[in-house]
Design an enzyme around this catalytic site. Structure first.
Site, short mmCIF file in Angstrom:
data_model
loop_
_atom_site.label_atom_id
_atom_site.label_comp_id
_atom_site.label_asym_id
_atom_site.label_seq_id
_atom_site.Cartn_x
_atom_site.Cartn_y
_atom_site.Cartn_z
N CYS A 84 0.82 -1.21 0.00
CA CYS A 84 0.00 0.00 0.00
C CYS A 84 0.87 1.27 0.00
CB CYS A 84 -1.00 -0.03 1.14
SG CYS A 84 -2.34 1.18 0.93
N GLN A 88 3.77 2.79 -2.80
CA GLN A 88 3.90 4.14 -3.32
C GLN A 88 5.26 4.76 -2.96
OE1 GLN A 88 0.46 5.95 -1.55
NE2 GLN A 88 -0.95 4.63 -2.66
N ASN A 126 -7.43 0.31 0.37
CA ASN A 126 -7.80 1.53 1.08
C ASN A 126 -6.73 2.58 0.81
OD1 ASN A 126 -9.08 3.36 2.73
ND2 ASN A 126 -8.21 2.52 4.62
N GLY A 128 -5.86 6.48 -1.63
CA GLY A 128 -6.33 7.58 -2.46
C GLY A 128 -5.35 7.99 -3.53
N HIS A 169 -3.99 -4.99 0.01
CA HIS A 169 -3.65 -5.53 1.33
C HIS A 169 -3.79 -7.05 1.36
CE1 HIS A 169 -3.18 -1.79 3.59
NE2 HIS A 169 -4.00 -1.30 2.68
N GLU A 171 -2.72 -9.11 3.47
CA GLU A 171 -2.92 -9.61 4.83
C GLU A 171 -4.38 -9.65 5.23
OE1 GLU A 171 -3.34 -5.30 5.41
OE2 GLU A 171 -2.06 -6.53 4.13
#
Length: 191
Positions: A84, A88, A126, A128, A169, A171
């Protein structure tokens, strides 16, 4: 032995690593590249994990610079796995760009194609922001996963160094094809 760079890590990520026999040492996101290199040189770490976390990845400049020093140095061959925000941050450290998504990706049931196997994985997401795939390709990144809802980059690997990351994700185990294999790949890379 995994050194986990904590940018807001979820406990289940650390549990997934521990369940695979890893000794996990969690360090803050602002630990220096010199400290990380020292742990690897002394044998106290075999791999670096870059965690998830909130916000705009470009705002975490010190962490990006630390990662840049680690992943662009041809003498440093540290196995690195990011999830995540970690995905980035690693992309920015390598010289790619990120873009703000209009609505972001939120929740379960986000379909992602694994380009290496052709399988579609159901993921939890999750975030943006997304990594610009063209800028990542310019620095040698290979797209390993694509979000099928909007074709954004959902994972990459470097062809010339042991670095890979995913935007989702694994996990969270959201679907029938759980992403646990990504942790297995990281453990194998460290071996």
């Amino acid at each position: 032995k995994v050194l986990a760079l904590d940018c807001g890590a979820k406990r289940n990520i650390l549990r997934n690593l521990a369940d695979r026999g890893c000794d996990v040492e969690v360090v803050p996101h602002d630990v220096s590249a010199a400290e990380i290199k020292a742990r690897f040189a002394s044998g106290r770490a075999d791999g670096l994990f870059v965690s998830n976390g909130p916000g705009d990845p470009a705002a975490v400049r010190a962490t990006i610079e630390t990662l840049r020093e680690l992943v662009t140095d041809p003498e440093v061959k540290i196995p690195v796995f990011g999830i995540c925000l970690g995905h980035q941050l690693l992309s920015l450290a390598l010289g790619a760009r990120t873009i703000k998504l209009k609505f972001g990706h939120r929740g379960l049931n986000q379909p992602v194609r694994n380009n290496l196997t052709g399988r579609v994985e159901i993921t939890s997401q999750n975030h943006g922001f997304a990594v610009d795939p063209g800028s990542l390709a310019e620095v040698g990144g290979v797209a390993t996963h694509i979000n099928l809802n909007d074709q954004t980059l959902a994972g990459f690997a470097m062809a010339d160094r042991p670095v890979f990351a995913v935007q989702h994700h694994p996990e969270a185990s959201p679907g029938p094809h759980d992403g646990g294999y990504l942790f297995d790949l990281f453990v194998e890379m460290m071996r």
